[in-house]
Design a protein around this motif. Structure first.
Motif, PDB file in Angstrom:
ATOM      1  N   SER B  82      15.620  80.012  40.526  1.00 20.90           N
ATOM      2  CA  SER B  82      14.875  78.809  40.953  1.00 20.90           C
ATOM      3  C   SER B  82      13.843  78.470  39.774  1.00 20.90           C
ATOM      4  O   SER B  82      13.620  77.086  39.574  1.00 20.90           O
ATOM      5  CB  SER B  82      13.912  78.871  42.443  1.00 20.90           C
ATOM      6  OG  SER B  82      13.097  80.085  42.238  1.00 20.90           O
ATOM      7  N   ILE B 101      19.929  73.025  46.912  1.00 21.19           N
ATOM      8  CA  ILE B 101      19.881  73.953  46.772  1.00 21.19           C
ATOM      9  C   ILE B 101      19.966  75.034  48.069  1.00 21.19           C
ATOM     10  O   ILE B 101      19.016  74.898  48.923  1.00 21.19           O
ATOM     11  CB  ILE B 101      18.334  74.195  46.227  1.00 21.19           C
ATOM     12  CG1 ILE B 101      18.301  73.289  44.973  1.00 21.19           C
ATOM     13  CG2 ILE B 101      18.164  75.747  45.732  1.00 21.19           C
ATOM     14  CD1 ILE B 101      16.872  73.298  44.272  1.00 21.19           C
ATOM     15  N   GLY B 103      18.939  78.540  48.634  1.00 16.95           N
ATOM     16  CA  GLY B 103      18.220  79.486  48.271  1.00 16.95           C
ATOM     17  C   GLY B 103      18.248  80.644  49.004  1.00 16.95           C
ATOM     18  O   GLY B 103      19.014  80.811  50.158  1.00 16.95           O
ATOM     19  N   PRO B 133      13.233  81.614  46.726  1.00 19.48           N
ATOM     20  CA  PRO B 133      13.130  80.966  45.670  1.00 19.48           C
ATOM     21  C   PRO B 133      11.990  79.897  45.701  1.00 19.48           C
ATOM     22  O   PRO B 133      11.471  79.713  46.730  1.00 19.48           O
ATOM     23  CB  PRO B 133      14.455  79.877  46.165  1.00 19.48           C
ATOM     24  CG  PRO B 133      15.329  80.996  46.522  1.00 19.48           C
ATOM     25  CD  PRO B 133      14.458  81.657  47.456  1.00 19.48           C
ATOM     26  N   TYR B 136      14.200  74.908  47.426  1.00 17.55           N
ATOM     27  CA  TYR B 136      15.199  75.110  48.030  1.00 17.55           C
ATOM     28  C   TYR B 136      15.361  74.135  49.226  1.00 17.55           C
ATOM     29  O   TYR B 136      14.427  73.457  49.351  1.00 17.55           O
ATOM     30  CB  TYR B 136      15.573  76.491  48.630  1.00 17.55           C
ATOM     31  CG  TYR B 136      14.326  76.986  49.497  1.00 17.55           C
ATOM     32  CD1 TYR B 136      14.494  76.527  50.925  1.00 17.55           C
ATOM     33  CD2 TYR B 136      13.358  77.779  49.212  1.00 17.55           C
ATOM     34  CE1 TYR B 136      13.396  76.926  51.700  1.00 17.55           C
ATOM     35  CE2 TYR B 136      12.285  77.944  50.006  1.00 17.55           C
ATOM     36  CZ  TYR B 136      12.421  77.599  51.486  1.00 17.55           C
ATOM     37  OH  TYR B 136      11.311  78.029  52.302  1.00 17.55           O
TER      38      TYR B 136
END
Lengths: 277, 286, 332, 136
Positions: B82, B101, B103, B133, B136
């Motif tokens: 990230s 994203i 995560g 992360p 996300y």
């Protein structure tokens, strides 16, 4: 023991350099060794690798006619380090020549046909010996149409030869530029559009094209529309190459090597592998 | 393998593809050795079933977003990765609204190579402070409380104490075959034409030789000063085991000490070479 | 007729070779095994599975000068590079020897590459049969075998009491020390390898030239040059002039079709711009262009690229994908 | 000052301050070592670390980067970037075995001809004491 290396160029002297356009020079080169000079057989379409020692080597079409052995001619456009160094050479300076390499235009096979020659910018260079060879044996060919395009009027190469070309029998020279200027009275159009406009007949004809990839691509399309078959379209290709011997393996179009199987191809030979059709 | 976590990733990926929210999902699948992981691009909902996640998912996938500019992609991102997202956001290489994203809170990944997975946690994981992360859209996995070791940079101290450093490094660089895997894998290396490929002037000669390689490796690392996010992918992919982390981490340490900066923690904060302070005292002169 | 060299015999033998020739042998460097010129026999790593790089670097070095340009009073003189000494490559595996034979197809084809030819003729290959098959090995599917003596001058096979010495060529015969005992024992059975199907890979490659497969495969490809540089048959190279303090050399270096500048012309035209086109070039060269010219597929099954690829692009998988896609296409 | 070993120094001097400073040292007939090759750059911020690497690769014993004093940059802030960049590079080169003493960053204004001459003498002496760079 020093092995006889095909990578070692023949030494040559620059005899003369003529500025053809703002960025193109015609180099006249004489091989130093008289024996090599006498045996340097080449045909229209073949190329050689020129060395500017200290900068490197690059391929150039031989633009003189085969009988001319004491002054091999190359049209060099300033585009990178090697071409710049070649253009900076003064008459009397030494350069290297390796060649001749590759195949040639089978002009004997085209006898009795109409010939259409289409060149763009520096792409006219390898076509010049083709034109001059056809003019030498003018009676063996039918109509000759030359379409020569460039970015601006200044960029048209071999202007000093235009009068000879236009005066030849059954020969037509059509010039075109992308951008005109105040003096320019001629055509302002892209080469593919000129091809479309003039619409040469595919009957008993051969079209020979050379120019930037984008021009070739669109011109091919126009010719196909006019009814030209892939075996009637001939082109000479440029590729990055480092050896001219089929060893460095980078100049390939599909399984064909430009340096050995080419540079002259019919569209039929390469259409399968044209990476950007 | 945490099947629950994997199922969450697969479900999310399938949904995103079915809904057409994204064109593709970048994640991991099992490698051809049946043991480790490799990057995987899922474009059809059915392909989501191939996605996996475990401690062999070592790759930083963020680099792939640079190939998919303009396309909306989902991507599986570990906490360390990230930081690469943040770096690329800061440098305006990717657009936040083009990336979905996924995560993953990650307990750390292990040292692997083809057909080999060890139990040893990667060095970077041992000092990793991130439990999830930094950025996300959807989080999977249980957030784990990290018991990170303190970052002491003892490797850098040792490397600094090498008696003949020039000899040591030229020997290391002497092995370099200039395959550029270190550059190709790095999320921070994205110049349209790398200085190593510039011909006018030819900065790095084509000679694959220690001195030329040193110019290459020194400048590669220096271009990443304050930008390296410590994924250590360069060292992993090096086929001749050049200790590249000793280079990257040296600059990471100096950047931390000189400019109190760590790359990729905040998408709003620019790397140290993109900014300055007028009154800062640096080693030479005022 | 096979001979037997004890371990001590072999060390004495290598030691005597080292007196008159350059000896290139596997050496342990960090966690890798690399072919390097050695100065002492003790440097050799005898117990290795496979070297990180193939021995091709001895014949086509990562970098070498082709000639030097000398200028005296404006007179240019081109001084060709020399191959000064005889050499032995020791410890190469059968797949490596086959790799060299495949490189021969191109480099020894007229006009032959002088430096390569010279090194090749002045170098003897003393190979080592493989003790075991690694999970990435597939040489038997690519025309070789763990105990294949082809393309070697001498092949050694490790046994309990030393090495079986199998003399393959006259060149090898001249190198064998006198007084080695005849080997009367059994030749050990070579390790078994999993075969991968390789039927029709050339025609499959041709048929799938424009298949979207390549762009998909290239998704995860990093376009580094690792696969090409570890490969025993990848031989593409770059040539440039290098000048430093007045000394001008024309230098040849390895290059790979995966780098964006590989076929970029000065005018800015590149025939292969997408990642997929570049990756396809790699496999097309191996499976289609090379066999069209030289009969054989340009892969020896050493597995180095399988092992070294950072993102697991596995050439064996590519082969089987090509075959599957071809079957699907032909509707069978 | 006569030294047996003459170190080779490449000097990147900014057009607006340091080059003028060096010029002043010359026109004022101040004595300074002649083993420097001066490359004029528009701003010390123009000096890419790659230039420095290239100098060392091609055999320089020392590299001097000189620009306007912080706050006086012709382009307002170029030298602030110079300062950050080379603070980091000096130590990095040292870490790689190129002694940090071989790379100097100095601020010399157009009026500081004397200072330029002093810096160069001092730098040359220091490099002479370090001796030639080892040929590894």
């Amino acid at each position: 023991m020093a092995p006889e290396s095909p990578f070692i160029p023949c030494l040559a002297t620059l005899k003369m350099a003529i500025q053809l356009t703002p960025d193109i020079k015609l180099l006249s080169v004489e091989l130093e060794d008289p024996d090599i000079r006498a045996s340097f057989d080449y045909k229209p379409g073949q190329f050689a690798l020129l060395s500017a020692f200290g900068e490197g080597e690059a391929p150039f079409g031989i633009v003189s006619l085969p009988q001319q052995r004491d002054g091999l001619e190359f049209a060099v456009r300033r585009i990178g380090t090697v071409t710049r160094a070649l253009q900076e050479l003064e008459p009397g300076d030494t350069l290297g020549v390796r060649g001749p390499f590759g195949n040639w235009f089978p002009l004997e096979d085209y006898e009795g046909k109409n010939i259409i020659i289409i060149g763009g910018g520096i792409g006219m260079a390898p076509l010049r010996p083709v034109i001059n060879r056809i003019l030498e044996r003018r009676d063996n060919y039918q109509e000759l149409l030359i379409i020569n395009g460039a970015r601006t009027p200044q960029d048209l190469v071999f202007q000093s030869e235009f009068p000879t070309w236009t005066k030849a029998p059954r020969t037509r020279l059509e010039l075109t530029v992308d951008r005109g200027d105040e003096q320019w009275k001629g055509r302002v159009a892209l080469v593919p559009d000129v091809v479309k406009e003039l619409a040469p007949s595919p009957d008993n004809a051969i079209a020979i094209i050379c120019g930037p990839p984008i021009m070739i691509r669109f011109t091919l399309a126009k010719l196909r529309n006019l009814g030209f078959k892939d075996n009637q379209i001939v082109t000479t290709l440029e590729a990055k190459m480092k050896c001219g011997l089929g060893k460095c393996a980078r100049c390939n179009i599909g399984e064909k090597y430009v340096c050995q199987d080419g540079p002259v191809f019919t569209l039929e030979q390469i259409s399968q592998f044209l990476e950007q059709p | 393998m945490d099947m629950e976590l994997i199922q969450q990733i697969r479900d999310k990926a399938r949904n995103l593809l079915e809904e057409g929210t994204v064109e593709g999902v970048i994640g991991y699948e099992r490698a051809s050795d049946g043991l480790t992981a490799r990057p995987f691009f899922a474009y059809e909902p059915a392909a989501a079933e191939r996605l996996i996640f475990d401690e062999t998912c070592i790759h930083d996938l963020v680099k792939y977003l640079l190939d998919k500019k303009g396309k909306k992609m989902a991507i599986v991102v570990k906490p360390c990765d990230s930081r690469a997202i943040n770096l690329l956001l800061n440098e305006e290489q990717i657009k936040r609204d083009k990336v979905f994203i996924i995560g993953v809170s990650c307990p750390g990944v292990v040292e692997t190579s083809w057909n080999r997975r060890s139990e040893t946690l990667q060095a970077r994981c041992r000092t990793c402070q991130l439990s999830k992360p930094l950025v996300y859209d959807f989080l999977v996995g249980r957030e784990v409380a990290r018991q990170a070791e303190e970052e002491t940079y003892s490797d850098i101290t040792e490397a600094k104490a090498i008696a003949n450093k020039e000899e040591f490094w030229l020997e290391q660089f002497g092995r370099c075959i200039r395959c550029y895997a270190c550059r190709q894998v790095c999320p921070g290396c994205y110049c349209p034409v790398c200085f190593a490929e510039r011909l006018e002037p030819l900065w790095v000669g084509i000679r694959i030789a220690p001195e030329e390689n040193r110019v290459w490796q020194t400048m590669r690392t220096f271009h990443l000063a304050g930008r390296c996010i410590g994924c250590n992918e360069c060292e992993r992919v090096c086929p001749v085991d050049i200790p590249l982390s000793l280079l990257n981490r040296k600059l990471e340490k100096d950047v931390k000490e000189l400019f109190a900066f760590q790359a990729g923690l905040d998408p709003e904060e620019s790397p140290p070479f993109a900014t300055f302070k007028k009154d800062e005292k640096l080693e030479f002169g005022a | 007729m096979n001979l037997l060299a004890s371990k001590d015999d072999l060390i004495r033998w290598l030691d005597s070779l080292l007196q008159e020739r350059i000896v290139i042998a596997p050496v342990r460097v960090q966690e890798q095994t690399m072919f390097q010129p050695i100065s002492k026999v003790e440097e050799i790593a005898f117990d290795f599975d496979n070297t990180t790089l193939s021995p091709k670097g001895w014949f086509l070095p990562p970098t070498e000068a082709l000639f030097t340009v000398q200028r005296d009073d404006g007179q240019v003189n081109l001084v060709p590079a020399l191959v000064e000494r005889d050499a032995v490559v020791f410890g190469l595996h059968p797949c490596d020897a086959r790799g060299i034979a495949l490189m021969d197809s191109s480099f020894l084809q007229e006009p032959s590459d002088a430096l390569y030819r010279e090194r090749r003729s002045r170098t003897a290959l003393i190979g080592l049969a493989c003790r075991q098959a690694l999970p990435e090995c597939f040489c038997t599917s690519m025309g070789s075998a763990p105990d294949d003596p082809s393309h070697m001058d001498i092949l050694l096979t490790e046994v309990k009491d030393g090495y079986i010495v199998q003399v393959v060529t006259e060149k090898g015969k001249a190198l064998v020390p006198k007084g080695l005992a005849k080997y009367k024992g059994k030749v050990p059975t070579p390790p078994k390898l999993q075969a991968i199907p390789t039927m029709e890979v050339t025609s499959a490659m041709r048929g799938l030239f424009n298949d979207p497969y390549w762009e998909r495969l290239a998704d995860r490809c990093l376009h580094c040059n690792v696969c090409a540089y570890v490969c025993p048959t990848c031989y593409c190279f770059d040539v440039r002039d290098y000048s430093d303090k007045g000394k001008v050399e024309r230098v040849r270096s390895w290059e790979s079709c995966q780098s964006p500048g590989f076929s970029l012309t000065a005018g800015g035209y590149a025939p292969r711009t997408t990642k997929g086109e570049r990756l396809r070039q790699r496999f097309s060269h191996k499976f289609l262009y090379f066999p069209e010219r030289f009969r054989d597929v340009a892969c020896v099954g050493c597995g180095r690229c399988v092992k070294a690829c950072p993102v697991n692009i596995d050439i064996r998988e590519v082969i089987s994908d090509l075959q599957q896609l071809t079957e699907v296409k032909s509707g069978s | 000052m006569k030294l047996e070993y003459q170190p080779k120094v490449i000097g990147f001097l900014c057009n607006w301050c340091s080059y003028a400073g060096a010029d002043m040292a010359g026109t004022s007939r101040m004595c300074y070592p002649q083993n420097i090759r001066i490359i004029r750059v528009p701003c010390s911020g123009r000096v890419d670390p790659l230039f420095v690497l290239k100098c060392f690769q091609r055999g320089a014993d020392g590299v001097l980067i000189s620009g306007c004093h912080p706050g006086d940059c012709h382009y307002t802030e170029g030298n602030y970037h110079t300062r950050r960049r080379f603070a980091l590079l000096r130590d990095f080169l040292d870490y790689l075995g190129i002694a940090k003493e071989r790379l100097r960053v100095e601020w010399v204004s157009a009026s500081e001809g004397q200072r330029f001459a002093e810096i160069l003498s001092d730098f040359t002496t220091e490099l002479a004491n370090l001796g030639p760079r080892s040929k590894v």
